[in-house]
Design a protein around this motif. Structure first.
Motif, mmCIF file in Angstrom:
data_model
loop_
_atom_site.group_PDB
_atom_site.id
_atom_site.type_symbol
_atom_site.label_atom_id
_atom_site.label_comp_id
_atom_site.label_asym_id
_atom_site.label_seq_id
_atom_site.Cartn_x
_atom_site.Cartn_y
_atom_site.Cartn_z
ATOM 1 N N ARG A 115 40.017 33.549 56.274
ATOM 2 C CA ARG A 115 39.636 33.659 54.860
ATOM 3 C C ARG A 115 39.027 32.372 54.318
ATOM 4 N NH1 ARG A 115 44.983 36.229 54.203
ATOM 5 N NH2 ARG A 115 44.711 38.495 54.262
ATOM 6 N N GLU A 168 36.594 42.474 52.361
ATOM 7 C CA GLU A 168 37.951 41.954 52.161
ATOM 8 C C GLU A 168 38.682 41.994 53.493
ATOM 9 O OE1 GLU A 168 42.087 43.021 49.743
ATOM 10 O OE2 GLU A 168 40.408 44.421 49.763
ATOM 11 N N ALA A 170 42.138 42.002 55.221
ATOM 12 C CA ALA A 170 43.537 42.265 54.887
ATOM 13 C C ALA A 170 44.405 42.190 56.137
ATOM 14 C CB ALA A 170 43.676 43.647 54.252
#
Length: 219
Positions: A115, A168, A170
């Motif tokens: 990230r 995104e 996750a």
């Protein structure tokens, strides 16, 4: 059984399950997976003391060998013999929660590094001899061959997982262990599982084939 021997047995069984997951990921067949794991260990046990002593991380060596066998079998027709693997006893299947917890911690650190978007940060989570294998199914861009070495794996993981607009990353359960799912507007673009030895990621397995990602979509 002593505490040390019980821990050793749990490690061995966890290692075998880890290799089975690799083979199942590649082939989707329990029969093929059993054959691949047997062949992996068949290549390990003939090593002499000097050869085995030169292998710093046996789990990483076994992971690379299993991956290589998978690729060998994918490249040519093959016959899979009936496996001769005995069913594990109830005691044997007890793999300590400590190993799963360790895997979870390392996988979450890897996700956090991804990230950041920083290849150097990601590199720090990888074993020196890490490997990355990706499967695009011929439908999306993926590496044609496994990527070896922490620097190369960090660059490839960055290219495949980081910096894509509107995505995104996750953390989620992948094959019963902590892994990663990359989505855009609920549609899964990649599913990532990692192999762990100690506190490092030794292998990164990335599914990019859209046909294999449908169950990972979210509304």
């Amino acid at each position: 059984m002593t505490e040390a021997s019980a821990e050793s047995l749990a490690e061995i069984l966890d290692e075998r399950q880890h290799l089975l997951e690799i083979a199942l990921w590649m082939f989707g067949s329990e029969l093929a997976a059993d054959h691949i794991v047997q062949e992996t260990y068949r290549r390990w046990y003939p090593l002499d003391d000097e050869e085995s002593a030169g292998i710093a991380t046996p789990r990483a060596w076994l992971t690379r060998t299993a991956g290589s066998i998978c690729l060998e079998l994918l490249a040519a027709p093959f016959h899979i013999p009936e496996p001769e693997v005995p069913e594990p006893t109830q005691h044997q299947v007890r793999v300590g929660g400590e190993m799963l917890a360790r895997h979870d911690r390392v996988a979450r650190r890897f996700a956090a590094a991804c990230r950041t978007g920083n290849t150097a940060v990601l590199r720090a989570e990888l074993a020196t001899d890490a490997i990355l294998v990706s499967d695009g199914g011929g439908k999306v861009r993926a590496a044609l061959h496994p990527t070896y070495g922490a620097d190369a794996v960090a660059r490839m993981a960055t290219a495949l997982l980081i910096g894509q607009p509107g995505t995104e990353l996750a953390v989620g359960s992948v094959n019963g262990r902590t892994g990663l799912v990359l989505r855009r507007v609920g549609q899964a673009l990649a599913v990532v599982s990692v192999s762990v030895a100690g506190a490092e990621v030794t292998a990164v397995w990335i599914v990019l084939n859209p046909d294999k990602l449908q169950r990972w979509h979210r509304p």
